[in-house]
Design an enzyme around this catalytic site. Structure first.
Site, PDB file in Angstrom:
ATOM      1  CG  HIS A 268     -26.197 -44.772  -0.883  1.00 30.59           C
ATOM      2  ND1 HIS A 268     -26.314 -43.393  -0.864  1.00 30.59           N
ATOM      3  CD2 HIS A 268     -27.461 -45.248  -1.044  1.00 30.59           C
ATOM      4  CE1 HIS A 268     -27.578 -43.045  -0.996  1.00 30.59           C
ATOM      5  NE2 HIS A 268     -28.293 -44.156  -1.113  1.00 30.59           N
TER       6      HIS A 268
ATOM      7  CD  GLU B 291     -22.983 -42.275  -0.267  1.00 29.66           C
ATOM      8  OE1 GLU B 291     -24.187 -42.006  -0.070  1.00 29.66           O
ATOM      9  OE2 GLU B 291     -22.570 -42.783  -1.340  1.00 29.66           O
TER      10      GLU B 291
ATOM     11  CB  CYS C 249     -29.334 -42.653  -4.001  1.00 27.82           C
ATOM     12  SG  CYS C 249     -30.855 -43.459  -3.433  1.00 27.82           S
TER      13      CYS C 249
END
Length: 231
Positions: free
Chosen positions: A204, A206, A87
């Protein structure tokens, strides 16, 4: 694997990233403040996490790209060390010249926060070895400037050299303008540098590594990185 997660003013995903690295890759992770001029000894992977570095003033990532620590990141990449930007981290890598192109305002000029489906184009990179080529994974996006653009020569080079790693697709892996939510050219969601050791991506991974989130499709990226250094 030893990881260094960079921390800039306004970044807000550094702890998410460190947790994913620890849970999925067993990584020893250090937080590195942007004013540092060196990375911790033995760093294998540098991560530039998401957020809004310096409040996204000027252009997203433009100020962070000029932080003192970025010289150490460039040197790390030049030595063949791995670098991952997610990002805002992707935006910083482009602004720093470590990746080509630029991230512009989303085509609809609105901030997008939702799950995206992205197709893994290659499974033979250090970042994607935990997936299969052609696999579609579901990961969140949260950005206002995720519209990847580059000149025609750069796009041809990325395509020809197999450096487009992720694309926005339908849930079954088909390309569709409706599912390319930010308008990125060629539905690009993630790219590699020429050497293949620097990856920038907007979604994302994660945030989709634990069962409690209802989806664990992000695990493959971090587990694969762990395997890279365990091999």
């Amino acid at each position: 694997m030893k990881s260094a997660v960079l921390v800039f003013p306004g970044i807000n995903r550094e702890h998410d990233m460190a947790r994913a690295l620890r849970l999925c890759a067993g990584s020893d992770t250090a937080m590195v403040w942007h004013t540092e001029t060196a990375l911790p000894d033995g760093t294998d992977l540098v991560v530039l996490p998401g957020g809004f570095s310096y409040g996204d003033y000027l252009r997203c990532g433009a100020i962070a790209a000029r932080a003192p620590v970025m010289d150490a990141v460039r040197a790390h990449a030049a030595r063949g060390g791995l670098v991952l930007g997610v990002c805002n981290g992707f935006q910083i890598l482009c602004e720093a010249g470590l990746l080509p192109g630029v991230l512009m305002r989303n085509a609809g000029l609105k901030f997008i926060c939702k799950d995206a489906f992205i197709r893994v184009e290659r499974a033979d990179t250090p970042f994607t070895r935990g997936y299969k080529a052609g696999q579609v994974i579901r990961v969140p996006v949260a950005h206002g400037e995720g519209n990847y653009m580059a000149d025609s020569e750069t796009i041809a080079r990325l395509e020809g050299e197999g450096r487009i790693v992720f694309r926005y697709t339908t849930p079954d892996g088909a390309l569709s303008p409706e599912w390319n939510m930010n308008g990125s050219i060629y539905a690009i969601a993630g790219i590699l540098n020429a050497r293949g050791n620097v990856l920038g991506m907007m979604p994302h991974p994660e945030n989709h590594v634990e069962d409690t989130m209802g989806c664990t499709d992000g695990r493959g990226l971090f587990a694969g990185l762990g395997q890279q250094f365990a091999a």
